[in-house]
Design a protein around this motif. Structure first.
Motif, short mmCIF file in Angstrom:
data_model
loop_
_atom_site.label_atom_id
_atom_site.label_comp_id
_atom_site.label_asym_id
_atom_site.label_seq_id
_atom_site.Cartn_x
_atom_site.Cartn_y
_atom_site.Cartn_z
N ASP A 95 0.92 -1.32 0.00
CA ASP A 95 -0.12 0.04 0.23
C ASP A 95 0.79 1.34 0.01
N ASN A 96 2.08 1.10 -0.67
CA ASN A 96 2.99 2.33 -0.72
C ASN A 96 2.54 3.13 -1.92
N LEU A 97 2.52 4.48 -2.20
CA LEU A 97 2.45 5.17 -3.30
C LEU A 97 3.60 5.02 -4.15
N LEU A 98 3.50 4.83 -5.54
CA LEU A 98 4.66 4.72 -6.11
C LEU A 98 4.12 5.70 -7.42
N LEU A 99 4.93 6.50 -7.86
CA LEU A 99 5.29 7.40 -8.86
C LEU A 99 6.33 6.97 -9.96
N SER A 100 5.59 6.52 -11.38
CA SER A 100 6.34 6.20 -12.12
C SER A 100 6.32 7.36 -13.21
N GLY A 101 7.56 7.76 -13.77
CA GLY A 101 7.76 8.59 -14.66
C GLY A 101 8.43 8.13 -15.94
N TYR A 102 8.02 8.41 -17.21
CA TYR A 102 8.74 8.18 -18.36
C TYR A 102 8.97 9.58 -18.80
N TYR A 103 10.37 9.72 -19.34
CA TYR A 103 10.84 10.98 -19.87
C TYR A 103 11.55 10.82 -21.29
#
Length: 305
Positions: free
Chosen positions: A131-139
């Motif tokens: 239940d941790n929030l993960l921010l995925s970023g594609y650049y």
């Protein structure tokens, strides 16, 4: 029997954990081989984003080694965002936590030398199994794209959207050097000064745009339209036949008349034509088309009188 069940469960969990580790290694290899930068970050309760994976391409775009990149972003993933873009990025994160949609942003991220690289970022927030929030970023690096956009803006007339003389000069020195034939249409808008003086420059710009939009309607990859001066326009038709020019004029005039009627304004322009097979110089063709335009303008005035 109970001991056997317990040992079996331990062995199954061991096998599962080995499979998870294997899958994670495969996934990391895939993410490292991606054509763009990829960063996955854990969102802390205080709003910071702490990277847990940074791929090699992101480090390359940032001008840092992988160790330098990991160290630089170790405490907060927003550390490298340009100060003027930081609020935008954090507002996007708050929105993502609520909506779980995908957001596209243009951000400037710092490089190892202190400069900033413009990037397009695709962000998405998900949850892990704890239940941790993960921010995925594609650049993706926008440097080349923005340079192209700036050049396109520099080569277009702001009022009409047609190419300008900067673009014409570049084409003269390159593509127009190798044409087998070339036709030029030279346009001069009638009564623009009178419209500007009596009805205002906004109405004058409307008149220019009607003529320009009509010219744009006859252009394509081979036929190019330019704003040559205040009330003068050019069309350069590459590698065509001479009898194409009057057909282009006819199509242009038909479209201009329809636009003028729709916008309740009178729009006319004198047109001169010139065509030649190679060898030729574009400057000479433009001059001859200009002279033909003035001949046509003079003839039209005499007919009106």
């Amino acid at each position: 029997a109970s001991l056997g069940d317990y040992i079996t469960a331990i062995l199954q969990r061991r096998d599962s954990e080995a499979q998870i580790l294997h899958d994670n290694r495969v996934l990391q290899d895939i993410m490292n081989d991606m054509p763009g930068g990829f960063v996955q970050q854990r969102v802390s309760p205080d709003g910071r984003t702490v990277p847990i994976f940074i791929n090699e391409e992101f480090c390359r775009m940032s001008g840092m080694s992988h160790d330098e990149c990991v160290e630089f972003y170790s405490t907060d993933g927003f550390t490298g965002v340009h100060p003027d873009d930081n609020a935008i990025a954090k507002a996007a994160l708050e929105r993502l936590i609520t909506t779980r949609e995908t957001i596209t942003l243009r951000l400037r991220l710092i490089r190892g030398d202190g400069s900033y690289v413009p990037m397009q970022a695709f962000y998405r927030v998900t949850d892990d199994r704890d239940d941790n929030l993960l921010l995925s970023g594609y650049y993706t690096d926008l440097t080349d794209q923005l340079a192209t956009e700036e050049r396109e803006m520099a080569e277009h007339d702001e009022v009409t959207g047609l190419f300008n003389r900067t673009k014409l000069a570049r084409m003269k020195a390159s593509k127009y050097q190798v044409l087998s034939s070339c036709g030029v249409l030279f346009f001069d808008v009638n009564h623009l000064k009178t419209v500007n003086d009596t009805q205002g420059h906004d109405q004058g710009d409307t008149l220019l745009r009607i003529v320009a939009d009509s010219i744009l309607s006859i252009t394509d990859d081979r036929i190019h339209g330019y704003r040559y001066g205040g009330d003068e326009f050019l069309v350069v038709a590459c590698n065509g036949e001479e009898d194409e020019l009057p057909k282009l004029v006819e199509r242009w005039k038909s479209h201009m008349d329809a636009l003028a009627e729709d916008r309740k304004i009178t729009a006319t322009a004198a047109v001169g034509c010139c065509w030649s097979e190679a060898p030729f110089t574009l400057n000479d063709l433009v001059h001859r088309a200009d002279q033909a335009m003035y001949t046509e303008k003079h003839r039209t005035r005499q007919t009106a009188e």
